[in-house]
Design a protein around this motif. Sequence first.
Motif, PDB file in Angstrom:
ATOM      1  N   ARG A   5      57.789  18.473 128.039  1.00 21.94           N
ATOM      2  CA  ARG A   5      58.069  19.378 127.236  1.00 21.94           C
ATOM      3  C   ARG A   5      57.412  20.019 126.094  1.00 21.94           C
ATOM      4  NH1 ARG A   5      60.438  14.215 124.432  1.00 21.94           N
ATOM      5  NH2 ARG A   5      62.411  13.490 125.901  1.00 21.94           N
ATOM      6  N   PHE A   6      58.046  21.389 126.193  1.00 25.25           N
ATOM      7  CA  PHE A   6      57.033  22.022 125.055  1.00 25.25           C
ATOM      8  C   PHE A   6      55.678  23.093 125.200  1.00 25.25           C
ATOM      9  CE2 PHE A   6      60.877  19.807 122.875  1.00 25.25           C
ATOM     10  CZ  PHE A   6      61.564  21.780 122.209  1.00 25.25           C
ATOM     11  N   TYR A   7      55.506  21.801 126.735  1.00 22.40           N
ATOM     12  CA  TYR A   7      53.998  22.736 126.530  1.00 22.40           C
ATOM     13  C   TYR A   7      53.824  24.187 127.454  1.00 22.40           C
ATOM     14  CZ  TYR A   7      48.872  22.780 128.175  1.00 22.40           C
ATOM     15  OH  TYR A   7      48.268  23.307 127.516  1.00 22.40           O
ATOM     16  N   ARG A  24      60.311  10.823 120.010  1.00 21.73           N
ATOM     17  CA  ARG A  24      61.108  11.119 120.004  1.00 21.73           C
ATOM     18  C   ARG A  24      61.222  11.688 118.805  1.00 21.73           C
ATOM     19  NH1 ARG A  24      64.821  10.580 116.188  1.00 21.73           N
ATOM     20  NH2 ARG A  24      63.596   7.676 115.274  1.00 21.73           N
ATOM     21  N   ILE A  25      59.883  11.348 117.901  1.00 17.60           N
ATOM     22  CA  ILE A  25      59.842  11.936 116.316  1.00 17.60           C
ATOM     23  C   ILE A  25      59.191  13.613 117.197  1.00 17.60           C
ATOM     24  CG2 ILE A  25      57.908  11.989 114.957  1.00 17.60           C
ATOM     25  CD1 ILE A  25      58.131   8.975 114.132  1.00 17.60           C
ATOM     26  N   THR A  26      58.287  13.604 117.882  1.00 20.20           N
ATOM     27  CA  THR A  26      57.720  14.743 118.687  1.00 20.20           C
ATOM     28  C   THR A  26      58.292  15.845 119.227  1.00 20.20           C
ATOM     29  OG1 THR A  26      56.110  13.774 119.651  1.00 20.20           O
ATOM     30  CG2 THR A  26      55.536  15.468 120.806  1.00 20.20           C
ATOM     31  N   ILE A  38      59.819  24.502 128.256  1.00 19.91           N
ATOM     32  CA  ILE A  38      60.543  23.166 129.090  1.00 19.91           C
ATOM     33  C   ILE A  38      61.008  23.457 130.154  1.00 19.91           C
ATOM     34  CG2 ILE A  38      61.217  21.810 126.781  1.00 19.91           C
ATOM     35  CD1 ILE A  38      63.574  23.490 126.570  1.00 19.91           C
ATOM     36  N   GLY A  39      60.790  25.110 130.599  1.00 21.84           N
ATOM     37  CA  GLY A  39      61.445  25.172 132.770  1.00 21.84           C
ATOM     38  C   GLY A  39      60.837  24.482 133.388  1.00 21.84           C
ATOM     39  N   LEU A  40      59.433  24.184 133.249  1.00 22.46           N
ATOM     40  CA  LEU A  40      59.179  23.171 133.823  1.00 22.46           C
ATOM     41  C   LEU A  40      59.223  21.840 133.995  1.00 22.46           C
ATOM     42  CD1 LEU A  40      55.421  24.522 134.197  1.00 22.46           C
ATOM     43  CD2 LEU A  40      56.943  24.899 135.802  1.00 22.46           C
ATOM     44  N   THR A  41      59.963  21.238 133.185  1.00 22.14           N
ATOM     45  CA  THR A  41      60.167  19.306 132.601  1.00 22.14           C
ATOM     46  C   THR A  41      61.673  19.916 133.300  1.00 22.14           C
ATOM     47  OG1 THR A  41      59.080  20.504 130.202  1.00 22.14           O
ATOM     48  CG2 THR A  41      60.154  18.789 130.550  1.00 22.14           C
ATOM     49  N   ILE A  42      62.719  20.406 133.094  1.00 20.36           N
ATOM     50  CA  ILE A  42      63.737  21.068 133.457  1.00 20.36           C
ATOM     51  C   ILE A  42      63.589  20.916 135.487  1.00 20.36           C
ATOM     52  CG2 ILE A  42      66.185  21.586 133.965  1.00 20.36           C
ATOM     53  CD1 ILE A  42      65.735  22.852 131.130  1.00 20.36           C
TER      54      ILE A  42
END
Length: 375
Positions: free
Chosen positions: A319-321, A149-151, A336-340
């Motif tokens: 996320r955000f990688y 959450r913090i990240t 975040i496209g690949l995370t989704i």
Amino acid sequence: MWRQLKWRIVGGNMAVVIAGATLVLVMTQLVTRRVVPEPIVAGLRALAEASDALGAEAATAVLLETFRGTILTAVFVGALGAIVVGWFSSLALARHILRPLNQLASSSQRIANGRYDERLPIPASSELATVAAHFNQMAEALATIEAQRITLIGNVSHELRTPLTSMIGYLEGLMDGVFPSGQETYAPMHAEMKRMQRLVDDLQTLSRVEAGEIGLKKRPFALYPVVEQVLTQLQPQLTAGQLQTAVLEEEGETAVVVHADPDRTAQVLLNLLSNAIRYTPPHGTITVALRSHHPFAHITVHDTGSGIPEAALPFLFERFYRVDQSRARKSGGSGIGLTISRHLVWAMGGDITAHSAGPNQGSRFTFTLPLAAEP
Ligand code: ADP
């Protein structure tokens, strides 16, 4: 007081001990009165017949009374001892059980107050050890979620700061008259705003897929037309990137029919193909291959582009990688496209993997979807 587990355990144990002791007393009374005395009385009578009958009768009564009294005293002392021992042993037992439970109560209180590093010592008793181990696992999971959450907050604010800083720069330039108020200033401002909008949209989709809140409309459908439709949609980008028209391979005679959500499948394909277009230099080739391998259909998007270093492969779906932070941000990627995509594929019952032989060796993304049952 009896609501406390401690006193319930003590009370329970004491009830057992008192019942046992009472039973011992009653039984002693019965036995000494009915069973045991008969042979003794008979023996004493035989003795008395030999001498003074009256004296022998009195002696028998005294003897019997003494016998009963002695046994009663012995049993009474024994029962009293059992009660005292029962009292202390149940207190010790209650303490033994309650110590870890008290620790559990105070630790969970600390976790509720946000101290996620809290852990319980593992007690000796196996049931309590299981409870403590599960509690520690839960605390570990909460600590991980909190760290994520913090990240996430850090990443989101970082992602928003970049276009905002740039927008402020343009606006200040316009106000000071440094930038001309024309297309050359408004176009990059518009691009920054679009980037922010895309990021916010992606974040909203991400939060919904992660929470499992996307309503999937699963049904059997043929994959080929969906791939064609996405490729048509991307034709302008393919042409602009001077990329060879994507080749569609289909193995076998029959079309691959899957049981999934066609719109979400198109969304995943769109993401993979947009990435392939973004990371493939002019004159490269992008291939989509469809294969069925019971019970799954395998959809592979292959490109001859920049490739991915081996060390980056395990993090691609986080996320955000981004492999190359600055380059990907410039090209508009939010990371975040690949995370989704992964969450969407998981929700449809499949999985997604990435392969690359290394930088400049191209990339291959494969996702699976459950094949529709034979009609
Ligand atoms: P982005 O919106 O930045 O493309 P993604 O989650 O879709 O975010 O992709 C994450 C990262 O994976 C990208 O920033 C890029 O570094 C890498 N990546 C994805 N697809 C490809 C590809 N086809 N070729 C090379 N790198 C890729």
